[in-house]
Design a protein around this motif. Structure first.
Motif, mmCIF file in Angstrom:
data_model
loop_
_atom_site.group_PDB
_atom_site.id
_atom_site.type_symbol
_atom_site.label_atom_id
_atom_site.label_comp_id
_atom_site.label_asym_id
_atom_site.label_seq_id
_atom_site.Cartn_x
_atom_site.Cartn_y
_atom_site.Cartn_z
ATOM 1 N N ALA A 223 5.465 50.900 30.380
ATOM 2 C CA ALA A 223 5.907 50.485 31.715
ATOM 3 C C ALA A 223 7.430 50.441 31.815
ATOM 4 C CB ALA A 223 5.342 49.109 32.054
ATOM 5 N N ASP A 224 7.946 50.844 32.965
ATOM 6 C CA ASP A 224 9.356 50.641 33.295
ATOM 7 C C ASP A 224 9.466 49.238 33.880
ATOM 8 O OD1 ASP A 224 11.940 50.588 34.211
ATOM 9 O OD2 ASP A 224 11.833 52.489 35.302
ATOM 10 N N ARG A 225 10.065 48.318 33.102
ATOM 11 C CA ARG A 225 10.033 46.902 33.472
ATOM 12 C C ARG A 225 11.261 46.438 34.233
ATOM 13 N NH1 ARG A 225 9.830 43.173 29.343
ATOM 14 N NH2 ARG A 225 10.925 44.484 27.853
ATOM 15 N N GLU A 226 12.250 47.298 34.422
ATOM 16 C CA GLU A 226 13.489 46.851 35.064
ATOM 17 C C GLU A 226 13.255 46.555 36.547
ATOM 18 O OE1 GLU A 226 18.021 48.377 36.087
ATOM 19 O OE2 GLU A 226 16.889 49.364 34.465
ATOM 20 N N LEU A 227 13.677 45.360 36.972
ATOM 21 C CA LEU A 227 13.563 44.954 38.373
ATOM 22 C C LEU A 227 14.842 45.234 39.142
ATOM 23 C CD1 LEU A 227 11.766 41.511 37.906
ATOM 24 C CD2 LEU A 227 10.737 43.760 38.279
ATOM 25 N N ALA A 228 15.999 44.969 38.521
ATOM 26 C CA ALA A 228 17.269 45.172 39.209
ATOM 27 C C ALA A 228 18.405 45.076 38.210
ATOM 28 C CB ALA A 228 17.460 44.139 40.317
ATOM 29 N N THR A 229 19.530 45.680 38.569
ATOM 30 C CA THR A 229 20.785 45.526 37.848
ATOM 31 C C THR A 229 21.839 45.072 38.844
ATOM 32 O OG1 THR A 229 20.236 47.225 36.215
ATOM 33 C CG2 THR A 229 22.564 46.684 36.482
ATOM 34 N N VAL A 230 22.496 43.961 38.548
ATOM 35 C CA VAL A 230 23.487 43.382 39.461
ATOM 36 C C VAL A 230 24.839 43.349 38.762
ATOM 37 C CG1 VAL A 230 24.136 41.370 40.828
ATOM 38 C CG2 VAL A 230 21.717 41.967 40.572
ATOM 39 N N PRO A 231 25.861 44.013 39.313
ATOM 40 C CA PRO A 231 27.192 43.949 38.709
ATOM 41 C C PRO A 231 27.813 42.565 38.913
ATOM 42 C CG PRO A 231 27.261 45.189 40.761
ATOM 43 C CD PRO A 231 25.817 44.908 40.486
ATOM 44 N N VAL A 232 28.396 42.023 37.855
ATOM 45 C CA VAL A 232 29.019 40.698 37.890
ATOM 46 C C VAL A 232 30.502 40.862 37.594
ATOM 47 C CG1 VAL A 232 29.076 38.402 36.841
ATOM 48 C CG2 VAL A 232 26.893 39.577 37.177
ATOM 49 N N SER A 233 31.333 40.354 38.477
ATOM 50 C CA SER A 233 32.778 40.470 38.315
ATOM 51 C C SER A 233 33.364 39.172 37.783
ATOM 52 C CB SER A 233 33.441 40.826 39.649
ATOM 53 O OG SER A 233 33.216 39.787 40.595
#
Length: 505
Positions: free
Chosen positions: A196-206
């Motif tokens: 399974a591709d389990r990634e829900l989201a990637t959020v950049p943090v500054s």
């Protein structure tokens, strides 16, 4: 917030509608994990679930409302989420008792949060799905919704959110939910499938500067690192929790008596036995939010706005019963009546009178006792379920402004008489008062009286702009929290506004 009117041609430009609209109470995957876009992300994850007949593959859709970006040391709020679990009819047959027609469920999802070599687990718990009818064939979708905890990232860098273990508790609803709400549940544990591709989201943090702590190796100078605010770790804040001495249902018992006269009547035949049930199903509370149209103004408005300290329904569950046996002349009739009170806060309203004059006002509500009746008529295969909520309402208008200029309407500008509100829910969208759901109806707004001061009579102005029949109401009642009953849902959850429920995919 602009809302397109329901059942009305929306081509005409109308700002959120009328003073009267707020009175009309009672008025809820496609692709794989991806980076958050425009505040939202969707993913479909394959899970292997431990079922009575062996391990089964289940598709789970996860819809989130992640922000487009975050800041180191500042909580990142992901907003409400939906976890849509799809079960086949064959799997359902192994999980619920034979003859179950409706099932409700609660889900918990472990979400792994990672940033470089840091990681933490956020538990998304108490995600609830209201009662839904089990299909005769094919898959069933259980859409669980709820709020989730915030996450504070310690430094600059992309944060990834990955789906982990999922647990689902299924609760069959007995006899259309009319008698006892929900039965004891069956728990199912699921693990992400190996492929399974389990990634829900990637959020950049500054951050103020690039992360001076790229890895948690010894000897790194951390004195200026934003990670120092969280000890260099990802901090998962708990969701809103009740204190040990906090009442999850802070309402007074409703007053008045039940009035089931607006509920569907039984077929002709033997009399129905009416019986009061002292104590009933207990004292509970729920949120009800909705939208309402004012026919004359071709506009719609939010009722009991969830963003503005909405009021709670106080409800004594199932305090009266009407019953006729299957063997009696006319056949089965079951009706359970709950008594409720709804105290709405004063509402703000802005509308265009006669299509061109902007008018704003506040509205005070005077609601009579509410009766919520649920039940069923007849027997399978012709059994029919019903749900009706009815009450009387008056409204008072005050703090009126016309094009920004105050207009003194006096202290007693109100509908000249109470009007009846009757709302109906369709099974299985509305099963019972425990599970709630959508209800709809129309009302006739009476003329206004007592409006104006200093000899100025404004009754006709408000009557001409607002009063009349055909005003559509759509409401959504959340699940009812009954603190003394562990099978119900506490604290009460906020339902979605009608038309804003997460779609079933």
């Amino acid at each position: 917030m602009n809302v397109k009117p329901m059942g009305i041609d929306g081509r005409r430009s109308v700002r959120l509608a009328s003073v009267a609209t707020v009175t009309l109470l009672a008025g809820l995957l496609s692709g794989s994990g991806s980076a958050a876009e425009e505040g939202g992300a969707e993913a479909t994850v394959g899970y292997d679930c431990a079922l009575p007949g062996g391990t089964g593959r289940v598709a789970v859709g996860v819809t989130t409302d992640f922000p487009e970006s975050g800041t180191a040391g500042t909580p990142l709020e992901s907003g409400p989420v939906t976890v849509d679990v799809r079960l086949s009819r064959a799997d359902l047959d192994t999980l619920v008792p034979a003859g179950t027609e409706v099932v409700a469920s609660t889900a918990a999802l472990d979400v792994e949060v990672g940033q470089k070599d840091r990681s933490a687990t956020a538990r998304w718990t108490d995600l609830t799905a209201p009662g839904s009818a089990i299909p005769t064939e094919g898959d069933m979708s259980l859409a669980h919704t709820g709020a989730v905890p915030s996450v504070t990232l310690p430094a600059e860098g992309d944060a990834t959110f990955t789906a982990g273990r999922l647990t689902v508790e299924l609760r069959p609803v007995t006899d259309g939910g009319a008698e006892t709400g929900t039965a004891s549940g069956t728990s199912v544990t699921c693990e992400p499938a190996p492929d399974a591709d389990r990634e829900l989201a990637t959020v950049p943090v500054s951050g103020d500067a690039p992360d001076p702590w790229p890895s948690q190796s010894a000897g790194t100078d951390r004195s200026t690192d934003p990670a120092a605010k969280t000890g260099g770790t990802i901090a998962v804040e708990p969701g809103k929790a009740l204190a040990a001495d906090e009442d999850p249902c802070p309402v007074d018992p409703p007053t008045g008596t039940v009035d089931w006269s607006d509920a569907p009547k039984p077929p002709e035949g033997a009399p129905v036995t009416e019986l009061d049930i002292p104590g009933g199903g207990g004292l509970g509370c729920a949120y009800a939010v909705g939208l309402a149209n004012v026919y004359k103004l071709n506009g719609a408005m939010i009722v009991n706005d969830p963003a503005k300290n909405p009021g709670l329904i106080s409800v004594e569950v199932n305090v009266h019963r009407g019953l006729r046996a299957k063997t009696a002349e006319g056949g089965t009739y079951l009706r359970l009546d709950s008594l409720a009170n709804l105290a709405l806060p004063d509402a703000d309203s802005t509308f265009l009178t006669f299509g061109f004059q902007p008018v704003s006002a506040k509205v005070e509500f005077e609601n009579g006792p509410m009766t919520i009746s649920t039940g069923n008529i007849g027997d399978a295969p012709n059994k029919k379920y019903f749900a009706t909520a009815s009450f009387t309402q008056s409204l008072r208008i005050h703090d009126v402004k016309v094009n920004g200029t105050p207009l003194d309407v006096g202290p007693n500008c109100r509908t000249e008489k109470p009007f009846k509100v009757v709302l109906n829910g369709d099974f299985p969208k509305y099963v019972n008062v425990f599970l709630g759901g959508p209800m709809n109806g129309t009302v006739d707004i009476p003329a206004f009286s007592g409006c104006g001061t200093g000899g100025e009579d404004l009754d006709n102005l408000f009557t001409a702009a607002i009063s009349g029949p055909g005003n559509v109401i759509a409401m959504n009642q959340g699940m009812t929290c009954v603190p003394t009953d562990s099978s119900t849902f506490c604290p009460p959850t906020m339902p979605a506004l009608p038309g804003q429920e997460t779609p079933v995919r």
